[in-house]
Design an enzyme around this catalytic site. Structure first.
Site, mmCIF file in Angstrom:
data_model
loop_
_atom_site.group_PDB
_atom_site.id
_atom_site.type_symbol
_atom_site.label_atom_id
_atom_site.label_comp_id
_atom_site.label_asym_id
_atom_site.label_seq_id
_atom_site.Cartn_x
_atom_site.Cartn_y
_atom_site.Cartn_z
ATOM 1 N N PRO A 105 3.501 1.357 11.647
ATOM 2 C CA PRO A 105 3.016 0.357 12.681
ATOM 3 C C PRO A 105 3.285 -1.049 12.056
ATOM 4 O O PRO A 105 2.745 -1.309 10.950
ATOM 5 C CB PRO A 105 1.739 0.501 12.864
ATOM 6 C CG PRO A 105 1.296 2.079 12.427
ATOM 7 C CD PRO A 105 2.327 2.105 11.381
ATOM 8 N N GLU A 106 3.866 -1.929 12.654
ATOM 9 C CA GLU A 106 4.234 -3.352 12.339
ATOM 10 C C GLU A 106 3.381 -3.943 13.356
ATOM 11 O O GLU A 106 2.756 -3.685 14.178
ATOM 12 C CB GLU A 106 5.684 -3.755 12.206
ATOM 13 C CG GLU A 106 6.587 -3.049 11.397
ATOM 14 C CD GLU A 106 7.402 -3.861 10.357
ATOM 15 O OE1 GLU A 106 7.280 -5.119 10.577
ATOM 16 O OE2 GLU A 106 8.330 -3.326 10.164
#
Ligand code: ZN
Length: 271
Positions: free
Chosen positions: A2-3
């Site tokens: 996840p960014e």
């Protein structure tokens, strides 16, 4: 992994169901994730009302009426499951409100949570030295110019430095440098003023587009597994080694390694 856009999408998704809700029950499936759960976490949250949600860099923030904030980081594989129909093995923390159940699911357990006094959030160690939010008003060409002045390190590496700008990861740095037509190897202090202005715009665009894509996939939100919709973005360079650049450029996407991490770019477009 996840960014920032995935975290923003997650926070927006949680907000629809969790903001204003009273937490009735909290259950921990184990004593730790990447770090031990904070002491007294269950007591601190049980009976509290959620007063708002937010995000700082790649951290999600769940504020409560007890002057404390639950901070979560999704690590490599974390996600929130909402109203899951089953009890999964890797649901490490479950929050129950009167209407919904929220399970923090993380098979690899690089994620973690902490409980922080809301008034002291800015001084929380991971936040204390952090640079401006890339989508916030303090991130602009003037800030970048001052922060990068005289720096000899490659611009790509400087953009991954959380003290320069918060929450940018490898994917969106590669994509933004492509859009701004900047060679990722260029010494940061040598990037021109117009290029820095293009870079700020490009960073905002790639993040906002990814958040927009994530937002639209949230329509499928109430799937049986209750999984928040992550999305597969269309990347221009990331992961495209050997593939053609975007028309009309006749170039080929190249991959190099900088400080142990891959960088994808087009040597023809990015100078
Ligand atoms: Zn190209």
């Amino acid at each position: 992994m996840p960014e920032l856009p995935e975290v923003e999408t997650t926070v927006r998704g949680l907000k629809r169901y969790l903001d204003g809700a009273r937490i009735e029950r909290v259950a921990l499936g184990r004593p730790d994730m990447r770090f031990p759960f904070p002491q007294g976490l269950v007591q601190a949250l049980t009976g509290a009302t959620v007063t708002g949600l937010g995000r700082r860099a790649k951290y999600g923030l769940i504020h409560t009426d007890r002057a404390s904030t639950l901070v979560f980081h999704l690590g490599m594989s974390g996600r929130w499951r909402i109203d899951p129909s089953d009890e999964a093995k890797h649901d490490h923390m479950v929050i129950q409100t009167s209407g919904h159940r929220f399970a923090l699911h993380d098979p690899r357990r690089f994620g973690f949570v902490d409980l922080v006094d809301t008034d002291a959030l800015e001084a929380w160690p991971p936040f204390a030295a952090m640079g401006p939010e890339p989508l916030g008003p303090d991130f602009n060409a003037g800030h970048l110019r001052a922060a990068l002045e005289g720096r000899k390190a490659a611009i790509k590496l400087m953009l991954l430095d959380q003290r320069i700008v918060a929450g940018l990861g490898n994917i969106y740095v590669c994509e933004a440098l492509f859009r701004a037509r900047i060679d990722p190897r260029k010494p940061a202090g040598k990037v021109s003023r117009p290029a820095l202005a293009r870079l700020v715009t490009a960073i905002r665009e790639v993040l906002e587009q990814a958040i927009g894509d994530g937002g639209s996939s949230l329509r499928d939100y109430a799937q049986p597994d209750g999984e928040l919709g992550y999305f597969a973005s269309r990347f221009d360079v990331y992961g495209r080694e050997g593939e053609p650049c975007r028309p009309p450029c006749p170039g080929t996407i190249k991959r190099i390694v900088q400080s142990g991490r891959s960088t994808w770019f087009c040597p023809r477009c990015q100078k």
